[in-house]
Design a protein around this motif. Structure first.
Motif, PDB file in Angstrom:
ATOM      1  N   THR A  13     -21.125 -43.640  43.362  1.00 53.59           N
ATOM      2  CA  THR A  13     -22.763 -44.450  43.127  1.00 53.59           C
ATOM      3  C   THR A  13     -22.755 -45.749  42.247  1.00 53.59           C
ATOM      4  OG1 THR A  13     -23.324 -43.042  41.332  1.00 53.59           O
ATOM      5  CG2 THR A  13     -24.054 -42.386  43.699  1.00 53.59           C
ATOM      6  N   ASP A  14     -21.675 -45.704  41.420  1.00 51.27           N
ATOM      7  CA  ASP A  14     -21.412 -46.921  40.319  1.00 51.27           C
ATOM      8  C   ASP A  14     -19.880 -46.860  40.122  1.00 51.27           C
ATOM      9  OD1 ASP A  14     -22.023 -49.255  39.023  1.00 51.27           O
ATOM     10  OD2 ASP A  14     -23.115 -48.076  37.213  1.00 51.27           O
ATOM     11  N   TRP A  15     -19.313 -48.015  39.940  1.00 55.44           N
ATOM     12  CA  TRP A  15     -17.904 -47.996  39.401  1.00 55.44           C
ATOM     13  C   TRP A  15     -17.607 -49.697  38.820  1.00 55.44           C
ATOM     14  CZ3 TRP A  15     -14.287 -51.365  41.275  1.00 55.44           C
ATOM     15  CH2 TRP A  15     -14.457 -52.206  42.478  1.00 55.44           C
ATOM     16  N   GLY A  16     -16.531 -49.564  37.927  1.00 51.45           N
ATOM     17  CA  GLY A  16     -16.388 -50.735  37.373  1.00 51.45           C
ATOM     18  C   GLY A  16     -14.845 -50.772  36.753  1.00 51.45           C
ATOM     19  N   VAL A  17     -14.477 -51.950  36.221  1.00 50.36           N
ATOM     20  CA  VAL A  17     -13.126 -51.963  35.653  1.00 50.36           C
ATOM     21  C   VAL A  17     -13.215 -52.633  34.268  1.00 50.36           C
ATOM     22  CG1 VAL A  17     -10.907 -53.232  35.876  1.00 50.36           C
ATOM     23  CG2 VAL A  17     -12.365 -52.485  38.084  1.00 50.36           C
ATOM     24  N   CYS A  18     -12.504 -51.843  33.439  1.00 55.44           N
ATOM     25  CA  CYS A  18     -12.564 -52.403  32.069  1.00 55.44           C
ATOM     26  C   CYS A  18     -11.325 -52.707  31.387  1.00 55.44           C
ATOM     27  CB  CYS A  18     -13.387 -51.560  31.139  1.00 55.44           C
ATOM     28  SG  CYS A  18     -12.647 -49.990  31.019  1.00 55.44           S
ATOM     29  N   GLN A  19     -11.131 -53.774  30.688  1.00 52.47           N
ATOM     30  CA  GLN A  19      -9.718 -53.870  30.054  1.00 52.47           C
ATOM     31  C   GLN A  19      -9.620 -53.002  28.919  1.00 52.47           C
ATOM     32  OE1 GLN A  19      -9.734 -58.362  30.039  1.00 52.47           O
ATOM     33  NE2 GLN A  19      -8.290 -58.414  31.473  1.00 52.47           N
ATOM     34  N   ILE A  46     -11.944 -46.667  48.561  1.00 54.32           N
ATOM     35  CA  ILE A  46     -12.297 -45.176  48.900  1.00 54.32           C
ATOM     36  C   ILE A  46     -13.236 -45.090  47.607  1.00 54.32           C
ATOM     37  CG2 ILE A  46     -11.745 -42.686  48.167  1.00 54.32           C
ATOM     38  CD1 ILE A  46      -8.978 -43.757  49.578  1.00 54.32           C
ATOM     39  N   ILE A  47     -13.165 -45.659  46.512  1.00 49.83           N
ATOM     40  CA  ILE A  47     -14.228 -45.147  45.375  1.00 49.83           C
ATOM     41  C   ILE A  47     -15.354 -46.018  45.568  1.00 49.83           C
ATOM     42  CG2 ILE A  47     -14.532 -46.084  42.777  1.00 49.83           C
ATOM     43  CD1 ILE A  47     -11.720 -45.749  42.201  1.00 49.83           C
TER      44      ILE A  47
END
Length: 64
Positions: free
Chosen positions: A35-41, A29-30
Motif C-alpha cells: 500500500t506504500d513503499w520507499g527507499v532510504c539511504q 512485486i513490492i
C-alpha cells in the motif's frame, strides 16, 4: 530489504527480452502488493534500504 550497493534502485517494468531474467523484479512485486513503499539511504556508506507497508483486512477491535 537492504544492501550496501551505491545508488537508489529504479522500478522497471518487464520487457519481453528479459522475461527469463532471474533478477530485477523485486520493486515490481513490492509496488504491486504494498500500500506504500520507499527507499532510504542509511549509514555513512553507500547502502540503502527498501521499506514497504502491506495492509490486510481490518480486524474487529475487542469491545466494539
Amino acid at each position: 530489504m537492504s544492501d550496501d550497493a551505491p545508488g537508489i534502485p529504479a522500478q522497471r517494468g518487464l520487457a519481453r527480452d528479459t522475461a527469463d531474467a532471474e533478477s530485477g523484479r523485486g520493486l515490481l512485486i513490492i509496488g504491486g502488493s504494498a500500500t506504500d513503499w520507499g527507499v532510504c539511504q542509511h549509514g555513512p556508506g553507500p547502502g540503502k534500504a527498501v521499506w514497504f507497508q502491506v495492509s490486510g483486512p481490518e480486524l474487529p477491535r475487542p469491545g466494539r
